[in-house]
Design a protein around this motif. Sequence first.
Motif, PDB file in Angstrom:
ATOM      1  N   GLN A   1       2.336   2.150  -3.524  1.00 42.40           N
ATOM      2  CA  GLN A   1       1.355   2.558  -4.420  1.00 42.40           C
ATOM      3  C   GLN A   1       0.987   3.667  -4.223  1.00 42.40           C
ATOM      4  OE1 GLN A   1      -0.456   0.424  -6.628  1.00 42.40           O
ATOM      5  NE2 GLN A   1       1.174  -1.054  -6.228  1.00 42.40           N
ATOM      6  N   LEU A   2       0.983   4.324  -2.535  1.00 40.69           N
ATOM      7  CA  LEU A   2       0.953   5.646  -2.501  1.00 40.69           C
ATOM      8  C   LEU A   2       2.063   6.733  -3.133  1.00 40.69           C
ATOM      9  CD1 LEU A   2      -0.561   5.407   1.322  1.00 40.69           C
ATOM     10  CD2 LEU A   2      -1.976   6.154  -0.164  1.00 40.69           C
ATOM     11  N   SER A   3       3.113   6.173  -2.748  1.00 45.37           N
ATOM     12  CA  SER A   3       4.475   6.721  -3.017  1.00 45.37           C
ATOM     13  C   SER A   3       4.188   7.102  -4.708  1.00 45.37           C
ATOM     14  CB  SER A   3       5.834   6.498  -2.131  1.00 45.37           C
ATOM     15  OG  SER A   3       5.779   5.109  -3.294  1.00 45.37           O
ATOM     16  N   GLY A   4       4.136   5.920  -5.347  1.00 48.63           N
ATOM     17  CA  GLY A   4       4.190   6.530  -6.976  1.00 48.63           C
ATOM     18  C   GLY A   4       5.682   5.199  -7.241  1.00 48.63           C
ATOM     19  N   ARG A   5       6.564   4.494  -5.595  1.00 48.85           N
ATOM     20  CA  ARG A   5       7.555   4.267  -6.178  1.00 48.85           C
ATOM     21  C   ARG A   5       8.037   3.330  -6.390  1.00 48.85           C
ATOM     22  NH1 ARG A   5      12.188   5.708  -7.823  1.00 48.85           N
ATOM     23  NH2 ARG A   5      14.476   5.206  -7.341  1.00 48.85           N
ATOM     24  N   THR A   6       7.751   1.904  -7.203  1.00 43.05           N
ATOM     25  CA  THR A   6       7.639   1.033  -7.221  1.00 43.05           C
ATOM     26  C   THR A   6       8.840  -0.399  -6.911  1.00 43.05           C
ATOM     27  OG1 THR A   6       5.422   0.616  -9.460  1.00 43.05           O
ATOM     28  CG2 THR A   6       6.480  -1.971  -8.501  1.00 43.05           C
ATOM     29  N   THR A   7       8.778  -0.623  -6.115  1.00 41.92           N
ATOM     30  CA  THR A   7       9.662  -2.107  -6.003  1.00 41.92           C
ATOM     31  C   THR A   7      10.526  -2.341  -7.217  1.00 41.92           C
ATOM     32  OG1 THR A   7       9.586  -3.760  -5.719  1.00 41.92           O
ATOM     33  CG2 THR A   7       9.315  -2.328  -3.844  1.00 41.92           C
TER      34      THR A   7
ATOM     35  N   ALA B   1       0.624  -1.352  -0.170  1.00 42.87           N
ATOM     36  CA  ALA B   1       0.267  -0.066  -0.511  1.00 42.87           C
ATOM     37  C   ALA B   1       1.104   1.220  -0.143  1.00 42.87           C
ATOM     38  CB  ALA B   1      -0.785   0.370   0.722  1.00 42.87           C
ATOM     39  N   LEU B   2       1.618   1.304   0.843  1.00 39.58           N
ATOM     40  CA  LEU B   2       2.834   2.793   1.080  1.00 39.58           C
ATOM     41  C   LEU B   2       3.651   2.772  -0.404  1.00 39.58           C
ATOM     42  CD1 LEU B   2       4.963   1.910   4.341  1.00 39.58           C
ATOM     43  CD2 LEU B   2       3.802   3.753   3.509  1.00 39.58           C
TER      44      LEU B   2
END
Length: 174
Positions: free
Chosen positions: A110-116, A107-108
């Motif tokens: 998705q919120l940050s917009g920075r995919t691992t 969820a974090l």
Amino acid sequence: MIEREPLNRTTKQLIEDGRARQDALSKVDEVLEQVTGTAHDRKRTVEVTVDGRGRLVRLWLAPDAARYGPEGLGRLIVEVARVAMDDATQSGYNKVALLLGDNLTFALEQLSGRTTPARRQSDGGITAEEFQARRDERLRRTAEESDDGGGTNGGYDPADELASFDPSSLRSDR
């Protein structure tokens, strides 16, 4: 998408879980402050270390780095810094996942917009399934060649892009 779990717990357990998550969330900043990522180019001309927020911590240049010229060296530094940031991002998410669990960490993300980096599909790499399929095919060819008595090198094909692959270089998503 975040998976939903049925509520089979008491209100007291839910409150305790909420407090535990709140405590874990408060530690995320501490974790990200301690995370760093380091990368270098193939020729080990440039090495860059960044923190979890992308701030440059260390830049090392070999004496022969000047051979790239100002623009070439600038591009190389930026590219190595991007890889170092990917390393820091992956390391940060790995550590945050230990605190928050996979669902909340996702969820974090998705919120940050920075995919691992481990989840990215657009980096031109291959998936685990594709790697396995290529490996199986290579092993099948090797077995066929050894059955036929062909190939003095055990089926090693230097043109095969996976021939020199080191499985220990793989990183897990978490």
